[in-house]
Write an enzyme that holds these catalytic residues in place. Structure first.
Site, PDB file in Angstrom:
ATOM      1  CG  HIS A 200       6.123  -4.864   5.256  1.00 49.05           C
ATOM      2  ND1 HIS A 200       5.107  -4.747   6.178  1.00 49.05           N
ATOM      3  CD2 HIS A 200       6.575  -3.596   5.042  1.00 49.05           C
ATOM      4  CE1 HIS A 200       4.948  -3.480   6.508  1.00 49.05           C
ATOM      5  NE2 HIS A 200       5.832  -2.752   5.841  1.00 49.05           N
ATOM      6  CG  ASP A 202       9.552  -0.025   5.766  1.00 49.62           C
ATOM      7  OD1 ASP A 202       8.521  -0.710   5.585  1.00 49.62           O
ATOM      8  OD2 ASP A 202       9.653   0.810   6.673  1.00 49.62           O
ATOM      9  CG  HIS A 258       7.931  -3.213  10.128  1.00 44.77           C
ATOM     10  ND1 HIS A 258       8.997  -3.226   9.255  1.00 44.77           N
ATOM     11  CD2 HIS A 258       7.055  -2.309   9.601  1.00 44.77           C
ATOM     12  CE1 HIS A 258       8.799  -2.378   8.272  1.00 44.77           C
ATOM     13  NE2 HIS A 258       7.618  -1.817   8.448  1.00 44.77           N
ATOM     14  NE  ARG A 268      -0.784   1.560  15.294  1.00 44.72           N
ATOM     15  CZ  ARG A 268      -0.013   1.375  14.220  1.00 44.72           C
ATOM     16  NH1 ARG A 268      -0.528   0.868  13.119  1.00 44.72           N
ATOM     17  NH2 ARG A 268       1.270   1.705  14.249  1.00 44.72           N
TER      18      ARG A 268
END
Length: 335
Positions: A200, A202, A258, A268
């Site tokens: 996507h 931002d 990204h 993570r």
């Protein structure tokens, strides 16, 4: 299909059919299998595929920020003034939060119509309510840094605060809006079949991301298309150019696609500070950046309006407000 991520203070009602205890999973269920993990090859950072690092204390920071916003749309920053102690305390608190049993985290589940809440959510959901002191401290530090970055970006375009009055004086935060998002990506037994967060762009002006020492963030580079890992650098923060900066710059800045991939052995974490304009402001190309024979390439939108488009159209939202060339010159620009 759901991504394999566990995002705090987002949208999920208890007993959501797609939620399960990640710690007990031995294989990725079909409901979470992701067919496009290998849509493009993934490459490790090296040479021309190394995400740029910008030292904000450097005398050429304005030039460097402008260049990477145009060429990459993502970069890592050092010399940002955020202490390593604060980042360590932030990560410690987030790990404590996500290590709580699911039934305890569900006590903060989001109710219908509310912004904040724990759970799995669409990418376009943002939140602003948080719990502990270290996060409040982090928000204040990020507010100053986001304002600083925004103005470096504006200065690199040859603009001043007078050109965008809502942005406030240089190196100040002005009236910028922001929300904070905490993300947890549990260990995944089959990382080749799952996705942490779908590809996507931002919706913001910019996003400042802290990522723990486990790799997972990847950005798409063109010609040929390939996913490039953004490696965690000690003390560095990642900056993503958002769609609204792409609009404001009349397309000069790149809004980067990204995603987040998952890891077979390591949990993570990431923290995204998502920065946008004041709620009442309509963002459109700045007049100084529009050539006399061109005109604005995008119509004006508020952040709220654009988030609505993103929720309906996802990655086609930006294209939906692009003006046909024959209409260029008919749309008022930002001032």
């Amino acid at each position: 299909m759901p991504s394999v991520s566990d995002e705090s203070f987002r949208t999920l009602r208890p007993h959501h059919p797609h939620h399960f205890e990640f710690e007990s999973v031995r294989e990725v269920p079909d409901s979470h299998a992701w067919p496009d993990v290998h849509d493009h090859p993934s490459v490790e950072p090296s040479g021309p595929d190394s995400v740029p690092v910008v030292d904000l204390a450097s005398p050429d920071a304005v030039l460097r920020v402008g260049r990477v916003c145009e060429e990459w749309g993502v970069f890592q920053v050092t010399g940002h003034g955020v202490s390593s102690d604060l980042l360590d305390r932030l990560e410690s608190q987030i790990r404590r939060l996500f290590s709580l049993p699911t039934h305890q985290k569900f006590k903060a589940a989001r109710s219908p119509g509310n912004i904040s809440g724990y759970g799995l959510a669409p990418i376009s959901s943002f939140f602003s309510k948080l719990m502990c002191d270290v996060i409040e401290e982090y928000k204040e530090v990020m507010k100053e840094l986001a304002g600083r970055l925004m103005h470096l970006m504006l200065l690199s375009l040859g603009l001043t605060e007078e050109d965008i009055s809502w942005a406030g004086p240089v190196r100040d935060t002005g009236d910028l809006s922001a929300v904070l998002q905490l993300n947890s990506y549990p260990v995944c037994p089959e990382p080749d079949r799952a996705m942490g967060l779908a590809a996507h762009t931002d919706s913001s002006l910019l996003t400042v991301l802290y990522q723990s020492s486990t790799s997972g963030l990847q950005v798409l580079r063109p010609e040929p298309a390939r996913w490039v890992t953004v490696p965690p650098l000690p003390g560095a923060l990642v900056v993503n150019v958002g769609d609204l900066s792409h609009i404001l710059s009349n397309g000069q800045f790149r809004s980067v696609l990204h995603r987040a991939v998952v890891n077979r052995t390591r949990h993570r974490l990431s923290v995204a500070y998502i920065c946008g304009p004041p709620a009442h402001v309509k963002v459109s190309p700045v007049e100084k950046l529009v050539g006399p024979s061109e005109g604005p390439a995008y119509r004006a939108v508020t952040w709220s309006e654009y988030l609505g488009l993103k929720g309906k159209l996802f990655n086609k939202a930006l294209a939906s407000i692009k003006l046909p060339r024959e209409e260029w010159g008919d749309c008022p620009c930002s001032n």
